[in-house]
Write a protein that holds these residues in place. Structure first.
Motif, PDB file in Angstrom:
ATOM      1  N   THR A 173       0.837  -1.190   0.000  1.00 26.56           N
ATOM      2  CA  THR A 173       0.000   0.000   0.000  1.00 26.56           C
ATOM      3  C   THR A 173       0.871   1.238   0.000  1.00 26.56           C
ATOM      4  O   THR A 173       1.811   1.355   0.789  1.00 26.56           O
ATOM      5  N   ALA A 174       0.546   2.205  -0.906  1.00 21.18           N
ATOM      6  CA  ALA A 174       1.367   3.404  -1.009  1.00 21.18           C
ATOM      7  C   ALA A 174       1.126   4.328   0.175  1.00 21.18           C
ATOM      8  O   ALA A 174       0.041   4.365   0.759  1.00 21.18           O
ATOM      9  N   ALA A 175       2.172   5.100   0.529  1.00 20.67           N
ATOM     10  CA  ALA A 175       2.050   6.048   1.643  1.00 20.67           C
ATOM     11  C   ALA A 175       1.184   7.235   1.274  1.00 20.67           C
ATOM     12  O   ALA A 175       0.564   7.848   2.135  1.00 20.67           O
ATOM     13  N   ARG A 176       1.136   7.589  -0.012  1.00 20.06           N
ATOM     14  CA  ARG A 176       0.304   8.684  -0.483  1.00 20.06           C
ATOM     15  C   ARG A 176      -0.187   8.366  -1.891  1.00 20.06           C
ATOM     16  O   ARG A 176       0.390   7.531  -2.594  1.00 20.06           O
ATOM     17  N   ALA A 177      -1.276   9.018  -2.276  1.00 21.85           N
ATOM     18  CA  ALA A 177      -1.824   8.833  -3.615  1.00 21.85           C
ATOM     19  C   ALA A 177      -1.099   9.782  -4.558  1.00 21.85           C
ATOM     20  O   ALA A 177      -1.186  11.002  -4.410  1.00 21.85           O
ATOM     21  N   LEU A 178      -0.408   9.204  -5.537  1.00 24.96           N
ATOM     22  CA  LEU A 178       0.449   9.998  -6.420  1.00 24.96           C
ATOM     23  C   LEU A 178       0.298   9.519  -7.850  1.00 24.96           C
ATOM     24  O   LEU A 178       0.278   8.315  -8.126  1.00 24.96           O
ATOM     25  N   VAL A 179       0.185  10.493  -8.759  1.00 21.03           N
ATOM     26  CA  VAL A 179       0.191  10.220 -10.195  1.00 21.03           C
ATOM     27  C   VAL A 179       1.309  11.047 -10.812  1.00 21.03           C
ATOM     28  O   VAL A 179       1.356  12.271 -10.620  1.00 21.03           O
ATOM     29  N   THR A 180       2.194  10.376 -11.532  1.00 22.24           N
ATOM     30  CA  THR A 180       3.340  11.044 -12.144  1.00 22.24           C
ATOM     31  C   THR A 180       3.166  11.037 -13.662  1.00 22.24           C
ATOM     32  O   THR A 180       2.931   9.977 -14.268  1.00 22.24           O
ATOM     33  N   VAL A 181       3.286  12.211 -14.262  1.00 16.83           N
ATOM     34  CA  VAL A 181       3.117  12.359 -15.709  1.00 16.83           C
ATOM     35  C   VAL A 181       4.443  12.794 -16.310  1.00 16.83           C
ATOM     36  O   VAL A 181       5.076  13.733 -15.812  1.00 16.83           O
ATOM     37  N   THR A 182       4.828  12.098 -17.396  1.00 13.89           N
ATOM     38  CA  THR A 182       6.022  12.463 -18.154  1.00 13.89           C
ATOM     39  C   THR A 182       5.590  12.824 -19.564  1.00 13.89           C
ATOM     40  O   THR A 182       4.868  12.054 -20.212  1.00 13.89           O
TER      41      THR A 182
END
Length: 548
Positions: free
Chosen positions: A454-463
């Motif tokens: 489970t991730a520590a925070r909700a994150l979306v990374t865009v390149t």
């Protein structure tokens, strides 16, 4: 008063009249031919018959012996009458070289001159002619009677033309019965065939059928919906221009089976289905189409009528509308939050805590400006920049942080005109929406892939960057990821983990990438979630297969 309009005869009726007249003409022609040939044959038979009788009598020794007698008629008349009765000919006349009769059916004519030609017979020739004598017109043969080298008499045998005509008329009766039977059978067969034709043409005449064909052709080419007609063997019987364009069919598609057209499997299955299909959405290589099928119940063979509607533009507009709605919701939320922050600043000022008010307001402005400065500085394409800012606001409302990777860089004017902005919105917008959904669900206790942390925070990374003549768009998330068993199905229309009515976004991503000659791949992100990578050529290149 205008006289009532007489409707043209139906096509079947016209054909019936034409065929009946043709049959009658053929039968009449055959009857005339049979009569002429029968009369000629009867005349030829009569000539052979009288020639045989005349030659036989001329060669008879008893005839030559009787000619030498003082009274030839006393011996020859009974003999001639006996031959005439036995052979059935009309007359047998024996005469001297001067043409004076020794015999005749009418005894009163004996001793009188023969009526006809004898010159050729006196020269030793046997000939025939049609001549009018005491018995009327007759077909006769005249032959010499020789005694050594001398012509000592002449024999003429004949049949009257009336007797020949009587024989022909007797034969003509049987011929007429046969002709009547042929005409009746021909008319009956023609009626049966045309009754069937009348059912198939629904009683329309040739002009109405021609007009219907013209309307049919004009409608096929004018209608904007795709129309496809399949026969009972699922072969294309008819296809209009719109359907040919929507399905990408070659000019020679008529007559081919549906399963030979290299269409997507789901679309092929819908076209081959025996049950009706209503408003099914299917994807081809570069279009979203709505399919309706209806089986043909009547007729000699069952078939299927298929209508196709282009849903591509509508789907794109629907996606843009959803984005606009999301932006509006985000703006309303931000306006609400801004009002709360403004009240806080005003309250701090009223409490004479100006320094804390300035510090609070400055911190909020810096936080909001960081992403804006980052996006505007790295992405020179205004459509992509606006999309990223809007999606960031949406993600923030859902508790998901959207960040732009450090290596992102797209200069202004780097993207060619051939790369449609709408396709960029479709690709990046759907990938970000799916990533935000996945990251948000992972933080709120949604479905988790076994073994996934489970991730520590909700994150979306865009390149987003241009490299090696390609535009690279990559979206990764901290969600649960995609199970390995689903990796091959994720781009299929209808695949979703969010319930019914979803599952079109990734299919549209693949379609837009394919349409622009690009590829889309799926792997696992560093945070353990899903990572989608889209590569689009910046120059005109052939379309590549889209893989997962």
């Amino acid at each position: 008063m205008r006289p009532p309009r007489v409707l043209p005869r139906s096509l079947a009726g016209q054909l019936f009249v034409m065929q009946a007249l043709l049959v009658a003409a053929v039968v009449a022609g055959c009857a005339v031919f049979a009569y002429v040939s029968g009369r000629a044959q009867a005349e030829e038979t009569a000539k052979r018959q009288v020639r045989t009788a005349a030659l036989a009598m001329a060669e008879s020794p008893s005839v030559r012996e009787a000619i030498r007698a003082p009274d030839p008629s006393a011996v020859l008349q009974p003999y001639a009458e006996r031959v005439r009765a036995e052979t059935g000919i009309a007359f047998v006349t024996i005469m001297n070289p001067q043409g004076v009769r020794w015999t005749h059916p009418n005894a009163a004519e004996i001793g009188r001159p023969f009526i006809g030609h004898t010159d050729r017979a006196l020269l030793g020739e046997t000939f025939d002619e049609t001549y009018t004598g005491t018995l009327g017109p007759s077909i006769r043969v005249v032959t010499p009677v020789r005694d050594g080298d001398r012509v000592v008499g002449l024999v003429s045998a004949g049949i009257t033309v009336e007797r020949v005509s009587t024989q022909v008329r007797e034969q003509l009766g049987a011929l007429g019965m046969a002709a009547g039977a042929a005409l009746t059978l021909g008319a009956l067969g023609t009626y049966v065939i045309n009754a069937r034709l009348r059912r198939h043409t629904h009683g329309m005449n040739a002009r109405e059928l021609s007009r219907m064909h013209d309307y049919h052709e004009a409608t096929l080419h004018a209608v904007r919906e795709g129309l496809l007609m399949l026969d009972g063997r699922r072969r294309i019987a008819l296809v209009n221009d719109a359907a040919r364009e929507l399905l990408g069919l070659a000019p020679g598609a008529v007559g081919r089976r549906v399963d030979e057209l290299e269409l997507p499997a789901a679309l092929t299955g819908a076209l081959l289905a025996s049950e009706p299909r209503v408003d099914e959405v299917h994807l081809t290589a570069d279009r979203v189409i709505v399919v309706n099928t209806s089986p043909v119940v009547g007729g000699e063979q069952r078939g299927t009528v298929v209508t196709l509607r282009d849903h591509t533009e509508l789907q794109s507009l629907s996606g843009e509308l959803d984005s606009e709605r999301g932006f509006s919701q985000a703006l309303r939320s931000q306006a609400h939050e801004a009002a709360n922050r403004l009240h806080t600043v005003v309250s701090l000022i009223e409490l004479d805590r100006v320094d804390e008010a300035v510090e609070f307001a400055t911190a909020e402005l810096e936080l909001a400006q960081v992403l804006t400065d980052r996006v505007v500085g790295a992405v020179g394409e205004p459509v992509l920049a606006a999309l990223l800012l809007g999606k960031a606001a949406q993600a923030n409302e859902r508790g998901v942080e959207l960040v732009l990777a450090e290596d992102s860089l797209i200069d202004d004017g780097a993207l060619p005109d051939s790369l449609a902005p709408r396709d960029l919105v479709t690709i990046l917008g759907n990938l970000i929406d799916n990533a935000v959904d996945a990251a948000s669900e992972a933080m709120t206790g949604g479905a988790v892939v076994p073994g996934q942390r489970t991730a520590a925070r909700a994150l979306v990374t865009v390149t987003a960057r241009t490299v090696g003549g390609e535009l690279l768009l990559r979206v990764s998330d901290t969600g649960a990821g995609i199970a390995p068993d689903d990796a091959d199905e994720v781009f299929r229309r209808g695949w979703t983990t969010h319930g019914t009515g979803r599952g079109l976004g990734l299919a549209l991503v693949r379609q837009a990438a394919y349409r622009n000659g690009g590829t889309v791949t799926l792997d696992r992100s560093e945070e353990g979630g899903a990572r989608f990578t889209v590569r689009l050529p910046l120059a005109g290149r052939p379309a590549r297969e889209v893989t997962a």
